[in-house]
Design an enzyme around this catalytic site. Structure first.
Site, PDB file in Angstrom:
ATOM      1  N   LYS A  54       0.829  -1.206   0.000  1.00 42.40           N
ATOM      2  CA  LYS A  54       0.000   0.000   0.000  1.00 42.40           C
ATOM      3  C   LYS A  54       0.863   1.255   0.000  1.00 42.40           C
ATOM      4  CE  LYS A  54      -3.722  -0.359   2.382  1.00 42.40           C
ATOM      5  NZ  LYS A  54      -4.490  -0.565   3.609  1.00 42.40           N
ATOM      6  N   ARG A 123      -3.280   2.978   8.695  1.00 45.01           N
ATOM      7  CA  ARG A 123      -3.627   1.709   8.013  1.00 45.01           C
ATOM      8  C   ARG A 123      -2.422   0.812   7.897  1.00 45.01           C
ATOM      9  NH1 ARG A 123      -8.276   2.651   4.278  1.00 45.01           N
ATOM     10  NH2 ARG A 123      -8.649   4.877   4.332  1.00 45.01           N
ATOM     11  N   GLY A 132      -8.340  -8.000   4.809  1.00 43.83           N
ATOM     12  CA  GLY A 132      -9.137  -8.111   6.022  1.00 43.83           C
ATOM     13  C   GLY A 132      -8.393  -8.661   7.222  1.00 43.83           C
ATOM     14  N   MET A 134      -5.570  -7.361   8.699  1.00 46.09           N
ATOM     15  CA  MET A 134      -4.833  -6.424   9.531  1.00 46.09           C
ATOM     16  C   MET A 134      -5.699  -5.194   9.812  1.00 46.09           C
ATOM     17  SD  MET A 134      -1.610  -7.841   9.350  1.00 46.09           S
ATOM     18  CE  MET A 134      -0.615  -6.414   9.545  1.00 46.09           C
ATOM     19  N   ARG A 367      -3.462  -1.069  -6.306  1.00 46.35           N
ATOM     20  CA  ARG A 367      -2.484  -2.162  -6.361  1.00 46.35           C
ATOM     21  C   ARG A 367      -2.835  -3.012  -7.577  1.00 46.35           C
ATOM     22  NH1 ARG A 367      -5.284  -5.201  -1.305  1.00 46.35           N
ATOM     23  NH2 ARG A 367      -7.224  -5.483  -2.412  1.00 46.35           N
ATOM     24  N   HIS A 483      -0.539 -42.881   0.711  1.00 47.01           N
ATOM     25  CA  HIS A 483      -0.787 -43.706  -0.481  1.00 47.01           C
ATOM     26  C   HIS A 483      -1.985 -43.176  -1.260  1.00 47.01           C
ATOM     27  CE1 HIS A 483      -2.638 -47.156  -2.581  1.00 47.01           C
ATOM     28  NE2 HIS A 483      -1.370 -47.454  -2.865  1.00 47.01           N
ATOM     29  N   ARG A 611       6.153 -47.131 -12.658  1.00 51.02           N
ATOM     30  CA  ARG A 611       6.306 -47.955 -11.446  1.00 51.02           C
ATOM     31  C   ARG A 611       5.769 -49.344 -11.762  1.00 51.02           C
ATOM     32  NH1 ARG A 611       4.464 -42.827  -8.785  1.00 51.02           N
ATOM     33  NH2 ARG A 611       5.918 -42.304  -7.110  1.00 51.02           N
ATOM     34  N   ARG A 666      11.002 -48.440 -14.060  1.00 45.59           N
ATOM     35  CA  ARG A 666      11.699 -48.706 -12.802  1.00 45.59           C
ATOM     36  C   ARG A 666      11.447 -50.140 -12.363  1.00 45.59           C
ATOM     37  NH1 ARG A 666       9.972 -45.533  -7.484  1.00 45.59           N
ATOM     38  NH2 ARG A 666       8.290 -47.070  -7.467  1.00 45.59           N
ATOM     39  N   SER A 821      17.763 -40.172 -11.727  1.00 43.60           N
ATOM     40  CA  SER A 821      16.443 -39.566 -11.594  1.00 43.60           C
ATOM     41  C   SER A 821      16.208 -39.367 -10.099  1.00 43.60           C
ATOM     42  CB  SER A 821      15.375 -40.481 -12.197  1.00 43.60           C
ATOM     43  OG  SER A 821      14.115 -39.889 -12.016  1.00 43.60           O
ATOM     44  N   GLY A 823      14.497 -39.162  -6.835  1.00 43.53           N
ATOM     45  CA  GLY A 823      13.233 -39.591  -6.236  1.00 43.53           C
ATOM     46  C   GLY A 823      13.004 -38.720  -5.004  1.00 43.53           C
ATOM     47  N   THR A 824      12.417 -37.578  -5.237  1.00 40.16           N
ATOM     48  CA  THR A 824      12.370 -36.584  -4.154  1.00 40.16           C
ATOM     49  C   THR A 824      11.376 -36.950  -3.056  1.00 40.16           C
ATOM     50  OG1 THR A 824      10.920 -35.313  -5.581  1.00 40.16           O
ATOM     51  CG2 THR A 824      13.234 -34.639  -5.475  1.00 40.16           C
ATOM     52  N   ASN A 825      10.491 -37.930  -3.335  1.00 39.62           N
ATOM     53  CA  ASN A 825       9.607 -38.366  -2.241  1.00 39.62           C
ATOM     54  C   ASN A 825      10.446 -39.055  -1.166  1.00 39.62           C
ATOM     55  OD1 ASN A 825       7.520 -37.579  -3.921  1.00 39.62           O
ATOM     56  ND2 ASN A 825       7.135 -39.649  -4.662  1.00 39.62           N
ATOM     57  N   ASP A 826      11.196 -40.074  -1.613  1.00 41.07           N
ATOM     58  CA  ASP A 826      12.030 -40.783  -0.644  1.00 41.07           C
ATOM     59  C   ASP A 826      13.185 -39.910  -0.164  1.00 41.07           C
ATOM     60  OD1 ASP A 826      11.199 -43.433   0.091  1.00 41.07           O
ATOM     61  OD2 ASP A 826      11.260 -43.895  -2.039  1.00 41.07           O
ATOM     62  N   CYS A 889      11.626 -37.440 -10.593  1.00 40.38           N
ATOM     63  CA  CYS A 889      10.332 -38.085 -10.801  1.00 40.38           C
ATOM     64  C   CYS A 889       9.514 -38.182  -9.514  1.00 40.38           C
ATOM     65  CB  CYS A 889      10.517 -39.463 -11.415  1.00 40.38           C
ATOM     66  SG  CYS A 889      11.442 -40.590 -10.358  1.00 40.38           S
ATOM     67  N   TYR A 909      15.131 -32.820 -17.197  1.00 40.55           N
ATOM     68  CA  TYR A 909      13.667 -32.951 -17.281  1.00 40.55           C
ATOM     69  C   TYR A 909      13.039 -33.108 -15.901  1.00 40.55           C
ATOM     70  CZ  TYR A 909      14.222 -38.007 -16.530  1.00 40.55           C
ATOM     71  OH  TYR A 909      14.522 -39.230 -15.999  1.00 40.55           O
TER      72      TYR A 909
END
Ligand code: PEP
Ligand code: MG
Length: 938
Positions: A54, A123, A132, A134, A367, A483, A611, A666, A821, A823-826, A889, A909
């Protein structure tokens, strides 16, 4: 703020941000030397960090020569200091005095004077708009004396007393924490006594009495008089704004919007102009285009004889801008000119707050306006066509999150609804169906053409068929990477998970939630975009954007009305532009030929993860069971021999669907016990049979053998146990069978004139030795198949990098891997030591609340931790093998913020579920443009 930044959140800040409690902004604040107060005439719109949105925009409008009431901004730095130490820096008092005096001198009036007093508004204004959340206090400077001076100067007694009562009301609520109802109750009583319906009709005498009543409320609630000293009012109001940064609702908002907690807010102190000075005054909000639909043409609301929040508070019915034009043509004409000027200046949709004081127009705020996803796409392309922005800028104005929103079917917003409960918004969409409690019933009912919602406490691989058959999945346990959530997202299936208020009684075929019972067969509607669960059937509307993505532009335009048609064209143009701009390739995670075809339609340029475990479920599970139970090489080889042709057929179909595109398959990853029956159920069955004297029956004997295998394979931490490459090294022949099936499928496709580009990926490798051992076996099989087929195309073999050790020893691993590759989950699970199936439900709410991170690291990549491992492995991999192919992946491959990280880290990729492919394409294009500006990637 305008070009390059999407409305809302700065992407860089949306990643996981770790913050130590109690050290807000520590080290960054040098208040004694810093300039903590800026006149509006001093700043500009680039200073959002310091002046808030603002303040920066008020400064910009002042610079443009627009009619902005004069004032000054107290910086976010001052706020951070205050929040950290609990008191303002000494120099702030002095700087405010100086700014106030400049303001008084300019206007020739003094704050709270008894004659023609200067009044100010106080303000909040943070960097990101927090609608809304602040506080605001208007009419600061009024007291028992200046109210008379105001009445005299305005020649309007009613106005002066109305302004005074508003001050006490707002100040009481925000600064002194007095419950708002106490004032509202008194206001209502005054109206009732005066026999009037609206605030504007209250006569002066009643207002004077009301002010006394309000002062009494303050005295009663706080034990002290309403402060009469104007400067004290100002200081306390400013402090209240600072404090409002940390209210529960503000913190909650920031968490949801992924805004950092340590930014603080600026405070804008501005000379009051009055919209409540009779019928020639008023206040309004307007937009330079429709922020809901993106329709060109101005749009807004106006309320005459009103102040501040009245417009949005819905106290009276507002007028349209056309009505305003009829009422006050001169102000309307000026407003229209200013709107065009601002839109041209900001080169974007602007939203504006304005006030008319006795026929004179004042700009109170502007804004770059927030907008819906549809409006974002439409406006971006409109502005390109109007030659106001470039195509690159248009791409920077839309986000993958917005595209994702446009892709989901949605519940009709106008429909009536009964909310039962709320869970986690795990996989977006709107699903309506009859409740079923097990996979078999889901399949059976869906086969009869009945849409079903599969409700489970949590799901496991056994539920897969039911999940495929269901229109939606609802669980009472598990987080966004449980899962249910992962599989549902992968399939584009709507899913709400972790709805903990639901008690699932699968045996009794009923669920109960907050006192309501829902029996099997009754209908539920679940919203995977919000996590809401509704009773009964809500009407659903389909996404025209998905029709476009799956069937092409012409098909989508054929069924679209004019506005939807413009939206679909905008999406098409911006996606195509992203495709031209991006350097990251986008692949899909897909396990079947059907998924693969869908992924191709969505623009996938290959499969990054197939998979194979899903290929061993259903009818084939017995074959795996036989493999596990095999008592010698003969039985084992027989089981593998039965599996081989089935696997080969799977891969032939997959490679046919992906002909000419790289397809990474895999090898089996999950622990074997997932393919065996439930241990407790089996134990009970055996115990009952033995107790009833049936222990010698053949079925029971088989159960006993099975139970001993289940016991043997039981693990306390299966995720850290016998899975991935460890399985390959422990179960002779298993990986070799899969490799043979892949190679033979590729040979078959090549013989049929296809162009199979298959790659084989080994999961959960932690040491190069594991990979060498498995490669030796694989290379042998590949050579055999090639010899039999009379030559075969090269099949690259690579590994997942999903354990910290793999990342740390990537240099060694690259010796044996042709691609990595991530495996960002694990990798997230093992880097944090978080069990991904458990922690989201048990820990994350607390962690998000306490600011350990601003978003789940399973959802958006943790750049500092997991990201550091990835960067390290990328560098090491390329050093050893300069042409190594690098991809990702895990679930993060489809997360907009993470895609930017992967681009910057120099990956080749990303691979994500088919449904997220367009999102990744768009974000990869945006990332390329952003990094061009920032100086390139790794
Ligand atoms: C991963 O760990 O990121 C991955 C893709 O493998 P999965 O989710 O199957 O463990
Ligand atoms: Mg994994």
């Amino acid at each position: 703020m305008c070009a390059g930044s999407p409305p809302g959140v700065d992407l860089r800040e949306a990643s996981v941000t770790v913050q130590r409690p109690g050290t807000i902004g520590a080290g960054r604040v040098r208040p004694e030397r810093a300039q903590l107060v800026f006149d509006f005439a001093e700043g500009d719109r680039t200073q959002v960090d310091l002046l808030g949105g603002k303040g920066a925009n008020l400064a910009e409008m002042t610079k443009l020569g627009l009619p902005v009431p004069p004032g000054f901004t107290v910086t976010t730095e001052a706020c951070r200091y205050y929040l950290e130490r609990g008191e303002e820096p000494q120099s702030l008092r002095v700087q405010i005095t100086m700014a106030l005096r400049r303001l008084e001198n300019d206007l020739g009036r003094r704050l709270g004077d008894v004659v023609d007093p200067l009044l100010v508004s106080v303000r909040s204004g943070a960097k990101h708009s927090m609608p809304g959340m602040m506080e605001t206090v208007l009419n600061v400077g009024l007291n028992d004396y200046s109210v008379k001076g105001l009445a005299e100067a305005a020649q309007d007694e009613r106005f002066a007393w109305d302004s005074y009562r508003r001050l006490i009301q707002m100040f009481g609520r925000t600064v002194l924490d007095i419950p708002a109802e106490r004032f509202e109750h008194e206001l209502d009583a005054t109206k009732a006594r005066a026999g009037v319906a609206t605030d504007v009709e209250i006569p002066v005498s009643a207002l004077v009495e009301l002010v006394e009543e309000f002062k009494n409320i303050v005295q009663d609630a706080t034990g002290r008089e309403f402060p009469q000293d104007p400067r004290e009012q100002l200081d306390l109001a400013m402090r209240a704004v600072f404090n409002s940064w940390n209210t529960d609702r503000a913190r909650l908002y920031r968490r949801r919007e992924r805004i950092q907690h340590d930014l603080g807010t600026a405070v804008n102190i501005c000379a009051m102009v009055f919209g409540n000075l009779g019928e020639t005054s008023g206040t309004g909000v307007c937009f330079t285009r429709d922020p809901a639909s993106g329709q060109p043409g101005v749009y807004g609301d106006y309320l005459s004889n009103a102040q501040g929040e009245d417009v949005v508070a819905g106290i009276r019915n507002t007028l349209t801008l056309e009505d305003f034009a009829a009422l006050d043509p001169a102000s309307h004409a000026e407003l229209t000119r200013i709107m065009r000027r601002l839109e041209t200046h900001y080169r974007d949709l602007c939203d504006i707050e304005f006030t008319v004081e006795r026929g004179k127009l004042w700009m109170l705020q502007t804004r770059v306006g927030k907008r819906t996803a549809a409006a974002a796409f439409r406006i971006a392309t409109q502005l390109v066509d109007e030659r106001l922005i470039t195509r690159d800028e248009a791409l920077a104005r839309v986000t993958g999150h917005q595209l994702a929103q446009l892709m989901f079917p949605q519940f009709d917003v106008d429909a009536e609804r009964v909310l039962l409960t709320r869970g986690m918004a795990a996989s977006p969409g709107a699903a309506v169906g009859k409740v079923v409690f097990d996979s078999a019933t889901a399949v059976a009912w869906a086969a009869r053409g009945e849409p079903v919602v599969l409700v489970r406490r949590e799901t496991n691989p056994d539920d897969l068929e039911g999940m495929i058959a269901a229109t939606g999945v609802l669980t009472s346990r598990g987080g966004k990477t449980s899962h249910a959530a992962v599989v549902a997202r992968g399939m584009g299936r709507t899913c709400v998970c972790g709805a903990e208020e639901i008690e699932v009684d699968a045996a009794g075929r009923t669920l109960s939630v907050n006192g309501t019972q829902v029996a099997e067969g009754e209908v539920l509607s679940i919203d995977g975009s919000t996590g809401e669960v509704f009773a009964g059937e809500l009407p659903v509307v389909a996404s025209p954007v998905v029709v476009y993505l799956e069937q092409g532009l012409d098909a989508a335009l054929a069924v679209a009305d004019e506005q939807t048609g413009e939206l679909v064209r905008s999406v098409d143009r911006l996606l195509r532009h992203a495709d031209q701009a991006r350097v990251l390739r986008v692949r899909a995670n897909a396990d079947t030929a059907e998924d693969a075809t869908r992924a191709r339609d969505m623009g996938a340029e290959g499969i990054g993860l197939c998979r194979t475990e899903h290929m061993f479920l259903g009818e084939r599970r017995v074959l795996i069971e036989r493999l596990i139970l095999a008592d010698g090489p003969g039985a084992r080889d027989a089981a593998l021999a039965e599996l081989l042709p089935l696997q080969r057929a799977d891969f032939v179909a997959l490679l046919e669907a992906m002909d000419g595109l790289p397809t990474t398959i895999r090898l089996l990853d999950p622990p074997l016990h997932e393919f065996l029956p439930d241990r407790t159920e089996l134990a009970v069955r055996v115990a009952v049979a033995q107790a009833t004297g049936r222990g010698d029956e053949p079925g029971v004997a088989a159960d006993v053998t099975l139970l001993s295998a289940v016991d043997r394979l039981h693990e306390s931490n299966p995720m850290l146990g016998l899975r991935g490459v460890r399985l390959g090294l422990s179960v002779p022949g298993l990986f070799a069978m899969q490799v043979r099936a892949i190679a033979e499928a590729a040979a078959e496709r090549a013989a049929a004139g296809g162009r199979p580009l298959v790659e084989i990926m080994v999961p959960l490798v932690g040491s190069v030795m594991e990979l060498h051992l498995i490669r030796d076996e694989m290379d042998g099989v590949l050579a055999e198949v090639a010899a039999a087929a009379g030559g075969a195309p090269h099949i690259p073999i690579g590994t997942m990098i999903e354990l910290p050790r793999a990342a740390l020893t990537a240099r060694r691993i690259a010796e044996a891997a042709e691609f990595f590759s991530f495996g960002t989950n694990d990798l997230t699970q093992t880097t944090w030591g978080f069990s991904r199936d458990d922690v989201e439900a048990s820990i994350f709410a607390t962690y998000l609340d306490k600011g350990v991170f601003t978003v789940s690291p399973f959802e958006s990549l943790d750049r500092d931790g997991v990201g550091a491992l990835i960067r390290m492995a990328v560098q090491a991999g390329r050093e050893v093998r300069p042409d190594i192919k690098l991809g990702i992946c895990g679930e993060h491959g489809g997360d907009p913020e993470s895609v930017h990280f992967f681009h910057d880290a120099g990956l080749d990729y990303v691979s994500c579920s088919a449904f997220r492919v367009p999102v990744a394409r768009l974000e990869a294009g945006r990332a390329a443009l952003a990094s061009d500006t920032a100086g390139g990637r790794l």
